[in-house]
Design a protein around this motif. Structure first.
Motif, mmCIF file in Angstrom:
data_model
loop_
_atom_site.group_PDB
_atom_site.id
_atom_site.type_symbol
_atom_site.label_atom_id
_atom_site.label_comp_id
_atom_site.label_asym_id
_atom_site.label_seq_id
_atom_site.Cartn_x
_atom_site.Cartn_y
_atom_site.Cartn_z
ATOM 1 N N ARG A 74 2.600 4.316 13.910
ATOM 2 C CA ARG A 74 3.762 4.700 13.198
ATOM 3 C C ARG A 74 3.615 3.745 11.668
ATOM 4 O O ARG A 74 4.344 4.493 10.547
ATOM 5 N N THR A 75 2.800 2.870 11.731
ATOM 6 C CA THR A 75 2.112 2.420 10.795
ATOM 7 C C THR A 75 1.222 3.317 9.411
ATOM 8 O O THR A 75 1.921 3.357 8.593
ATOM 9 N N ILE A 76 0.667 3.664 10.424
ATOM 10 C CA ILE A 76 -0.212 5.450 9.656
ATOM 11 C C ILE A 76 0.637 6.143 9.012
ATOM 12 O O ILE A 76 0.587 7.567 7.853
ATOM 13 N N LEU A 77 1.607 6.995 10.240
ATOM 14 C CA LEU A 77 2.722 7.976 9.991
ATOM 15 C C LEU A 77 3.439 6.729 8.514
ATOM 16 O O LEU A 77 4.438 8.038 8.649
ATOM 17 N N GLN A 78 3.635 6.166 8.187
ATOM 18 C CA GLN A 78 4.206 5.325 7.426
ATOM 19 C C GLN A 78 5.704 5.094 7.662
ATOM 20 O O GLN A 78 6.579 5.096 7.262
ATOM 21 N N THR A 88 -5.462 5.904 3.823
ATOM 22 C CA THR A 88 -5.929 6.293 3.160
ATOM 23 C C THR A 88 -6.363 7.966 3.741
ATOM 24 O O THR A 88 -6.804 7.489 4.535
ATOM 25 N N LEU A 89 -5.829 8.844 3.292
ATOM 26 C CA LEU A 89 -5.539 10.245 3.623
ATOM 27 C C LEU A 89 -5.831 11.611 3.402
ATOM 28 O O LEU A 89 -5.499 11.486 1.628
ATOM 29 N N ASP A 90 -7.208 11.932 3.094
ATOM 30 C CA ASP A 90 -7.964 13.080 2.746
ATOM 31 C C ASP A 90 -7.910 12.660 0.817
ATOM 32 O O ASP A 90 -7.607 13.517 0.593
ATOM 33 N N ILE A 94 -2.074 6.681 1.046
ATOM 34 C CA ILE A 94 -0.513 6.361 1.129
ATOM 35 C C ILE A 94 0.037 5.309 1.577
ATOM 36 O O ILE A 94 1.194 5.772 1.692
ATOM 37 N N THR A 95 -0.293 3.484 1.747
ATOM 38 C CA THR A 95 -0.184 2.747 1.564
ATOM 39 C C THR A 95 0.912 2.097 -0.106
ATOM 40 O O THR A 95 0.587 2.953 -1.320
ATOM 41 N N GLY A 96 2.103 2.280 0.629
ATOM 42 C CA GLY A 96 3.086 2.210 -1.228
ATOM 43 C C GLY A 96 3.531 3.156 -1.497
ATOM 44 O O GLY A 96 4.024 3.005 -2.407
ATOM 45 N N LEU A 97 3.705 4.180 -0.475
ATOM 46 C CA LEU A 97 4.225 5.525 -1.435
ATOM 47 C C LEU A 97 5.507 4.971 -1.798
ATOM 48 O O LEU A 97 6.679 4.792 -1.285
#
Length: 343
Positions: A74-78, A88-90, A94-97
């Protein structure tokens, strides 16, 4: 006390070599997620997890119930926000978007649910459920949506007449295929599959696993597979990460982990899986240090000091009670957090 053996307390070594073609798609750097538990206490669900998943790779995430696997997903998927650390994805942090950026991100990351019966609104026809995410992400033309849905139904081996049914009119296997089809509608790069076959009959599990393998290759997907079933992990995954009480305790290529486990907890999991396969709860081999864990896992509200596995570990010595073992890569692509990994 056990006879002392070589202690590994050096600084964390660099990760071992990956194939020359390896490119990371997902990177986690010391990710932490705690939840309040009242009276100033906190549940240490995810506690400093660092991982990489390569493009086109399938990473298996295993461990006992309550170890933090689903919270990490769930954390990875935000779906929940990390307290600290970076994801980081690709190449994109992505954290904090912000909400607008998160909506765009979610086209690239999707989730396959454990319970196909709970994945759809029981009062809604399945066609409506499949149109919804496409509308939400800006595909307003109904004919375009219908064409995309038909394409994905064909990929999962279902006919379009399924769209007129309600969930109660379908089998578990059909619903799980629909869950997968819905996850693929937005053409994501990355899927997290949380126990995708555990609610299905054994005869259907193999069909769904084979479908995931085929789709992964056809669509160039990257997967994280959460599972209790190590047979499924060995069949489907390229790498395996073992989680215990909020932390990764071992990570290795699949066959390396299954044939040469380094952490005592991993050895316990493998021994238990072998015993289950042979219908013999007392079965063990000479290579197994232990086939049964001592007691229940400690509370994630108050994890033990030092190595978190030490209260249940047959190898534990005084050092394990006081000193947290570093994540070590002893010269190869196989990490572990154990002072006595080579015993």
């Amino acid at each position: 006390m056990s006879t002392p053996v070589t202690i590994h307390t050096a600084e964390v070594a660099a990760p071992g070599k990956r194939p020359a073609t390896y490119q990371p798609l997902l990177t986690l750097d010391r990710v932490v997620k705690h939840f309040p538990a009242g009276r100033g206490k906190r549940v240490h669900s995810v506690d400093g997890v660092s991982l990489e998943v390569g493009k086109g790779e399938v990473l298996g995430l295993v461990g006992e119930s309550g170890c933090g696997k689903s919270t990490l997903a769930r954390t990875i998927l935000q779906a929940v926000t990390a307290d600290s650390g970076h994801i980081t994805l690709d190449g994109q942090q992505i954290t904090g978007l912000k909400a607008r950026d998160l909506k765009a991100l979610r086209r690239t990351m999707q989730f396959v649910f454990q319970d196909p019966y709970g994945a759809f609104d029981p009062k809604m026809r399945l066609g409506t459920s499949l149109h919804a995410p496409l509308r939400h992400h800006g595909m307003k033309d109904q004919a375009e949506r219908a064409a995309r849905i038909a394409e994905m139904l064909a990929k999962v081996g279902l006919e379009e007449d399924m769209l007129e049914r309600f969930p109660r009119e379908c089998s578990g296997g059909q619903l799980q295929r629909l869950v997968i089809a819905r996850a693929l509608l937005l053409k994501p790069k990355f899927l997290i599959c949380d126990e995708p076959t555990s609610a299905l009959d054994a005869s259907i599990r193999a069909q769904i696993l084979n479908l995931l393998v085929a789709l992964k290759d056809q669509l160039d997907l990257t997967l994280v597979l959460i599972s209790h079933d190590l047979r499924v992990v060995r069949y489907l995954c390229d790498r395996v990460a073992v989680m215990y009480l909020g932390q990764i305790v071992e990570e290795a290529p699949r066959e390396e982990l299954f044939t040469n486990p380094r952490h005592p907890y991993t050895r316990v999991l493998l021994a238990a899986s072998l015993a289950e396969e042979q219908h013999d709860p007392a079965h063990h081999t000479e290579a197994d240090l232990v086939t049964r864990l001592k007691g229940e896992p400690p509370s994630p509200i108050d994890p033990p000091p030092g190595c978190r596995f030490h209260p249940r570990c047959p190898l534990a010595q005084d050092l394990c009670h006081t000193t947290t073992p570093p994540l070590a890569w002893p010269g190869d692509d196989h990490s572990t957090t154990c002072h006595f990994w080579d015993r």
